[in-house]
Design a protein around this motif. Structure first.
Motif, PDB file in Angstrom:
ATOM      1  N   TYR A   1     -56.037-102.472 -49.701  1.00  0.00           N
ATOM      2  CA  TYR A   1     -55.840-103.089 -48.946  1.00  0.00           C
ATOM      3  C   TYR A   1     -57.367-103.014 -48.124  1.00  0.00           C
ATOM      4  O   TYR A   1     -58.155-101.911 -47.825  1.00  0.00           O
ATOM      5  CB  TYR A   1     -54.784-102.677 -47.701  1.00  0.00           C
TER       6      TYR A   1
ATOM      7  N   LYS B   1     -57.671-109.841 -43.023  1.00  0.00           N
ATOM      8  CA  LYS B   1     -56.756-108.600 -43.815  1.00  0.00           C
ATOM      9  C   LYS B   1     -56.508-109.157 -45.065  1.00  0.00           C
ATOM     10  O   LYS B   1     -56.124-110.232 -45.372  1.00  0.00           O
ATOM     11  CB  LYS B   1     -55.498-108.288 -43.136  1.00  0.00           C
TER      12      LYS B   1
ATOM     13  N   ARG C   1     -51.640-113.127 -49.573  1.00  0.00           N
ATOM     14  CA  ARG C   1     -52.378-111.880 -49.460  1.00  0.00           C
ATOM     15  C   ARG C   1     -53.252-111.846 -48.396  1.00  0.00           C
ATOM     16  O   ARG C   1     -53.792-110.682 -48.013  1.00  0.00           O
ATOM     17  CB  ARG C   1     -52.939-111.401 -50.875  1.00  0.00           C
TER      18      ARG C   1
ATOM     19  N   GLN D   1     -54.547-108.192 -48.611  1.00  0.00           N
ATOM     20  CA  GLN D   1     -53.491-106.942 -49.231  1.00  0.00           C
ATOM     21  C   GLN D   1     -53.830-107.160 -50.661  1.00  0.00           C
ATOM     22  O   GLN D   1     -54.132-108.065 -51.074  1.00  0.00           O
ATOM     23  CB  GLN D   1     -52.408-107.374 -48.766  1.00  0.00           C
ATOM     24  N   ARG D   2     -53.592-105.996 -51.354  1.00  0.00           N
ATOM     25  CA  ARG D   2     -53.466-105.994 -53.042  1.00  0.00           C
ATOM     26  C   ARG D   2     -54.761-106.701 -53.419  1.00  0.00           C
ATOM     27  O   ARG D   2     -54.718-107.694 -54.184  1.00  0.00           O
ATOM     28  CB  ARG D   2     -52.291-106.594 -53.428  1.00  0.00           C
TER      29      ARG D   2
ATOM     30  N   GLU E   1     -59.866-104.421 -44.519  1.00  0.00           N
ATOM     31  CA  GLU E   1     -60.026-105.172 -43.232  1.00  0.00           C
ATOM     32  C   GLU E   1     -61.561-105.614 -42.959  1.00  0.00           C
ATOM     33  O   GLU E   1     -62.400-104.636 -43.122  1.00  0.00           O
ATOM     34  CB  GLU E   1     -59.419-104.501 -42.007  1.00  0.00           C
TER      35      GLU E   1
END
Lengths: 114, 117
Positions: free
Chosen positions: A18, A78, A64, A80-81, A20
Motif C-alpha cells: 500500500y 492512496k 485500488r 492499495q495492492r 500514499e
C-alpha cells in the motif's frame, strides 16, 4: 508564496504493498487535480477535487485507487495492492477555482513498483 | 471524447534558430482552451502559452507564439531564437472552457525538443 509540493519525490515499493502520495497545493486554491504520467506518455487525468469533495473521479483506473482531501487543502492519493503497472509519475496540480484556466503543477512523485 | 495528437515524438533545433511543434486535436465543442506546457527533466510542468478558442488572434509570449487554426483543429507552437534552456518535453493540452467537472487537462503524448549549441 510556495508552489505545489508533492511528497515523496520518489517511492519504491514492492508489488502488493500500500502507498500514499501527498500533494500540498498553493494556498487558497480550491481546485486540485491528480494526473498519472506513464513513461513516454502525456499526463492522464485521475481525479478532481473542488474543495473537500471529489467532483470527478472518472479517471481512476480501478478501485485500488482512492484519494481524499479532508480539509480542502492537502490531498492524499492512496493505492492499495500495488501492481507493476502502477509505476509512473503521479502529478498534482491546483488552480484558483475550477473555472480558472491555469493549473499549477507540482514536481510529481515517481512511483516504482518492483 | 476529446483527443490531442502530437505527431512529432522528437524535434531538434540549432541554438538561435526557429522551430515549430505541431499539435492537432479533436472536439465537438466550440469553446475551449488550448495550452502548451514545458516539462524539463525536473518533471515540473510549466505553462508556456495558452489560447482561448473564441479568440481569433494568435497568442504570443515573448519568443513563443502559436498558430491556431480552429477550423483545421490545429495548434502549433513556434519557438523563436531557441535557447539551450528550451530543451525539454513539450505537451499540447486541451481543456473544456467552463471548467467544473470537465476542468481537467487532456494532453498529447509530447514532443522532445533538443537544442544544439
Amino acid at each position: 508564496g510556495a508552489g505545489v509540493s508533492q511528497t515523496p519525490s520518489n517511492k519504491v515499493t514492492e508489488k502488493g504493498k500500500y502507498v500514499e502520495l501527498r500533494c500540498d497545493p498553493i494556498s487558497g486554491h480550491t481546485a486540485l487535480y491528480w494526473y498519472r504520467q506513464s513513461l513516454g506518455q502525456g499526463p492522464e487525468f485521475l481525479i478532481y477535487f473542488q474543495g473537500t469533495g471529489a467532483a470527478d473521479d472518472s479517471g481512476l483506473p480501478n478501485d485500488r485507487f482512492f484519494a481524499v482531501r479532508p480539509e480542502g487543502s492537502v490531498s492524499t492519493l492512496k493505492i492499495q495492492r500495488t501492481e507493476r503497472g502502477d509505476s509512473a509519475v503521479y502529478l498534482c496540480a491546483s488552480s484558483l477555482a475550477s473555472g480558472y484556466n491555469e493549473q499549477f503543477f507540482g514536481p510529481g512523485t515517481r512511483l516504482t513498483v518492483l | 471524447a476529446q483527443t490531442v495528437t502530437q505527431s512529432q515524438p522528437e524535434m531538434s533545433v540549432q541554438e538561435a534558430e526557429t522551430v515549430t511543434l505541431s499539435c492537432t486535436y479533436d472536439t465537438s465543442e466550440s469553446d475551449y482552451y488550448l495550452f502548451w506546457y514545458k516539462q524539463p527533466p525536473s518533471r515540473q510542468m510549466i505553462l508556456v502559452i495558452r489560447q482561448e478558442a473564441y479568440k481569433q488572434q494568435n497568442a504570443t509570449e515573448n519568443r513563443f507564439s502559436v498558430n491556431f487554426q480552429k477550423a483545421a483543429k490545429s495548434f502549433s507552437l513556434k519557438i523563436s531564437d531557441s535557447q539551450l534552456g528550451d530543451a525539454a518535453m513539450y505537451f499540447c493540452a486541451y481543456r473544456f472552457y467552463y471548467g467544473g467537472s470537465q476542468g481537467n487537462l487532456i494532453f498529447g503524448k509530447g514532443t522532445k525538443l533538443s537544442v544544439k549549441p
